[in-house]
Design an enzyme around this catalytic site. Structure first.
Site, PDB file in Angstrom:
ATOM      1  NE  ARG A 178      -6.564  -3.837 -20.152  1.00  0.00           N
ATOM      2  CZ  ARG A 178      -7.246  -3.780 -21.405  1.00  0.00           C
ATOM      3  NH1 ARG A 178      -5.853  -4.447 -21.851  1.00  0.00           N
ATOM      4  NH2 ARG A 178      -7.519  -2.793 -21.920  1.00  0.00           N
ATOM      5  CD  GLU A 234      -4.955   5.252   0.359  1.00  0.00           C
ATOM      6  OE1 GLU A 234      -4.696   5.699   1.791  1.00  0.00           O
ATOM      7  OE2 GLU A 234      -5.931   4.444   0.086  1.00  0.00           O
ATOM      8  CE  LYS A 277      -6.763   2.627 -25.509  1.00  0.00           C
ATOM      9  NZ  LYS A 277      -7.230   2.935 -25.717  1.00  0.00           N
ATOM     10  CE1 TYR A 327      -4.363   1.228  -0.559  1.00  0.00           C
ATOM     11  CE2 TYR A 327      -4.163  -0.787   0.135  1.00  0.00           C
ATOM     12  CZ  TYR A 327      -4.900  -0.375  -0.031  1.00  0.00           C
ATOM     13  OH  TYR A 327      -6.532   0.077  -0.362  1.00  0.00           O
ATOM     14  CG  ASP A 334      -7.052  10.444 -24.040  1.00  0.00           C
ATOM     15  OD1 ASP A 334      -6.501  10.040 -24.504  1.00  0.00           O
ATOM     16  OD2 ASP A 334      -8.384   9.964 -23.866  1.00  0.00           O
ATOM     17  CB  THR A 373      -3.573   3.473 -22.796  1.00  0.00           C
ATOM     18  OG1 THR A 373      -3.440   4.085 -23.928  1.00  0.00           O
ATOM     19  CG2 THR A 373      -5.299   3.953 -21.946  1.00  0.00           C
TER      20      THR A 373
HETATM   21  C1  LIG Z   1      -8.423   3.365 -24.426  1.00  0.00           C
HETATM   22  C2  LIG Z   1      -8.845   4.824 -24.103  1.00  0.00           C
HETATM   23  C3  LIG Z   1      -9.417   5.651 -23.489  1.00  0.00           C
HETATM   24  C4  LIG Z   1      -9.274   5.013 -21.808  1.00  0.00           C
HETATM   25  O1  LIG Z   1      -9.099   3.564 -21.295  1.00  0.00           O
HETATM   26  P1  LIG Z   1      -9.165   2.285 -20.822  1.00  0.00           P
HETATM   27  O2  LIG Z   1      -7.902   2.111 -20.818  1.00  0.00           O
HETATM   28  O3  LIG Z   1      -9.727   1.662 -21.798  1.00  0.00           O
HETATM   29  O4  LIG Z   1      -9.666   3.193 -19.617  1.00  0.00           O
HETATM   30  C5  LIG Z   1      -9.524   6.666 -23.597  1.00  0.00           C
HETATM   31  N1  LIG Z   1      -9.024   7.603 -24.383  1.00  0.00           N
HETATM   32  C6  LIG Z   1      -8.911   6.562 -24.939  1.00  0.00           C
HETATM   33  C7  LIG Z   1      -8.914   8.012 -27.160  1.00  0.00           C
HETATM   34  C8  LIG Z   1      -8.937   5.644 -25.432  1.00  0.00           C
HETATM   35  O5  LIG Z   1      -8.506   5.407 -27.021  1.00  0.00           O
END
Ligand SMILES: *Cc1c(COP(=O)(O)O)cnc(C)c1O
Length: 421
Positions: free
Chosen positions: A238, A57, A232, A55, A203, A229
């Site tokens: 993740r 925090e 990807k 933990y 994003d 993220t």
């Molecule tokens: C995949 C994605 C997210 C969210 O990611 P999660 O890990 O699935 O919550 C947010 N924004 C964009 C543009 C994405 O492609």
């Protein structure tokens, strides 16, 4: 009583078997889902480490629990490596604790906006993400969301974005998408945000690995906040990263320390203890992303996508916006007379995994839209290059148009065996 030191297959046969089956499924099929990838053994090892017991925090040097000397080092390393991957100075604050992409985006809204204040993002059916203000998402429920789309040509119309921004005066403008095959002009978005006095957030979830590899323009010269993220194209566990420019003019104008607001939004605003095993795995993937091999990987993703798109067009398939400049493309199946769901199923029958997707101005329902979305990150990780893309295009065409799934399935299997995960 001590916890068992026995391997999973000895203590929980059922789950061990299902994991083995899933691993085999991944090896024996072609994964064309553009948001998926295959992580290194090193990333898996960090994820499965003793760090999951801890933990922590708080933040490095400021924890609410004892025993965090090594976790502090790990989190600080992850932050520094994130800056290194994207060539950033110390003016960029990095938060590595968001549990995934969606909570990272919410942290930005919670940190910078009051409930009900206005944000502006790309709408889901036009390629945006749920968390950019779509109505079923909390981003569209707890904030006033205005949404832009794309034109009939499948491209963002920056004049329309500007018009909407001037009319609506959002406090935050979001660029970034989950199903947009083209390069986004971050500079134009910056100018629009400046004109209306909005924060500008990018994003880059889908394209982070391409940006790290220099295969896509970087948003960092323009954005106040960047979220991504890590699982990807960045090819990590993740998780998510939030970057905040401490020198952002708009934050100064508001008289706020946006880095501290973001940290507080994550903890204690939205989350409790960070997942330290995930933080370590993120640090591992970021180190991998600084290597020359990763630069080559990111560039190959884009070359493969371009080749695949060109070949699919040769077969008469229709692509939204006519092609791709990144790692993904959207196939409009209307002229084949099948729906996205039917297309997805035909492909799955031959071992090609994709996801159905709406196309701009879709006339069908989101549950059975007109398109499928495909991308090259995973098959590029497997080592496939342009010449395999020609074969992949042929296999896709066969699966969608010719009713002999078993012959195509065998060809997919042979290709998968040649390029193991
Ligand atoms: C995949 C994605 C997210 C969210 O990611 P999660 O890990 O699935 O919550 C947010 N924004 C964009 C543009 C994405 O492609």
């Amino acid at each position: 009583m001590k916890t068992s030191k026995l391997p999973l297959k000895k203590t929980d046969k059922k789950i061990a078997e299902l994991i083995t089956k899933e691993t085999r499924r991944q090896t024996e099929t072609l994964d064309l889902i553009p948001s998926e990838n295959i992580v290194s053994k090193a990333v898996l090892e960090a994820l499965g480490s003793s760090l999951t017991n801890k933990y922590s925090e708080g933040y490095p040097g400021k924890r609410y629990y004892g025993g965090n000397q090594f976790v502090d080092e790990i989190e600080t390393l992850a932050q520094n490596r994130a800056r290194k991957v994207f060539h950033l100075g110390q003016n960029w604050h990095v938060n590595v604790q968001a549990l995934s992409g969606s909570p990272a985006n919410f942290a930005v809204y919670v940190g910078l906006l009051q409930p009900g204040e206005k944000l502006m993002g790309m709408s889901l059916p036009f390629g945006g993400h749920l968390t950019h203000g779509w109505k079923v998402s909390a981003s569209g429920k707890f904030y006033t969301a205005v949404q832009y789309g794309v034109g009939r040509d499948g491209l963002i119309n920056y004049d329309e974005v500007a018009t909407l921004a001037h009319k609506e005066h959002p406090k935050l403008i979001i660029a970034g998408a989950t199903a947009y095959p083209r390069v986004i002009d971050f500079k134009k978005f910056r100018r629009i945000a400046d004109d209306v006095g909005a924060y500008f957030m990018v994003d880059m979830a889908h394209i982070a690995g391409l940006i790290a590899a220099g295969a896509h323009p970087s948003p960092f010269p323009y954005a106040d906040i960047v979220t991504t993220t890590t699982h990807k194209t960045l090819r990590g566990p993740r998780g998510a990263l939030i970057f905040v420019n401490r020198e952002s003019e708009i934050a100064k104008k508001h008289g706020v320390d946006s880095a501290s607001l973001l940290d507080k939004a994550i903890f204690p605003g939205l989350q409790g203890g960070p997942h330290d095993n995930q933080t370590a795995a993120i640090a591992v993937c970021l180190e991998e992303a600084t290597k020359p091999a990763f630069k080559a990987y990111g560039k190959q993703i884009v070359r493969n996508a371009k080749t695949l798109a060109g070949e699919l067009k040769q077969f008469g398939l229709e692509l939204v916006s006519g092609g791709t400049e990144n790692h993904l493309m959207l196939i409009d199946l209307t002229n084949l007379g099948i729906s996205g769901k039917e297309g997805q199923n035909c492909l799955e029958d031959v071992g090609i995994i994709v996801n159905r997707n709406t196309i701009p101005y879709d006339t069908r329902s989101p549950f059975d839209p007109s398109g499928i979305r495909i991308g090259t990150p995973s098959i590029t990780t497997r080592g496939m290059k342009e010449c395999e893309m020609k074969l992949v295009a042929q296999l896709i065409y066969e699966a969608l148009t010719i009713s002999n799934p078993s012959a195509t399935y065998n060809k997919v299997k042979t290709l998968c065996r040649k390029f193991p995960t």
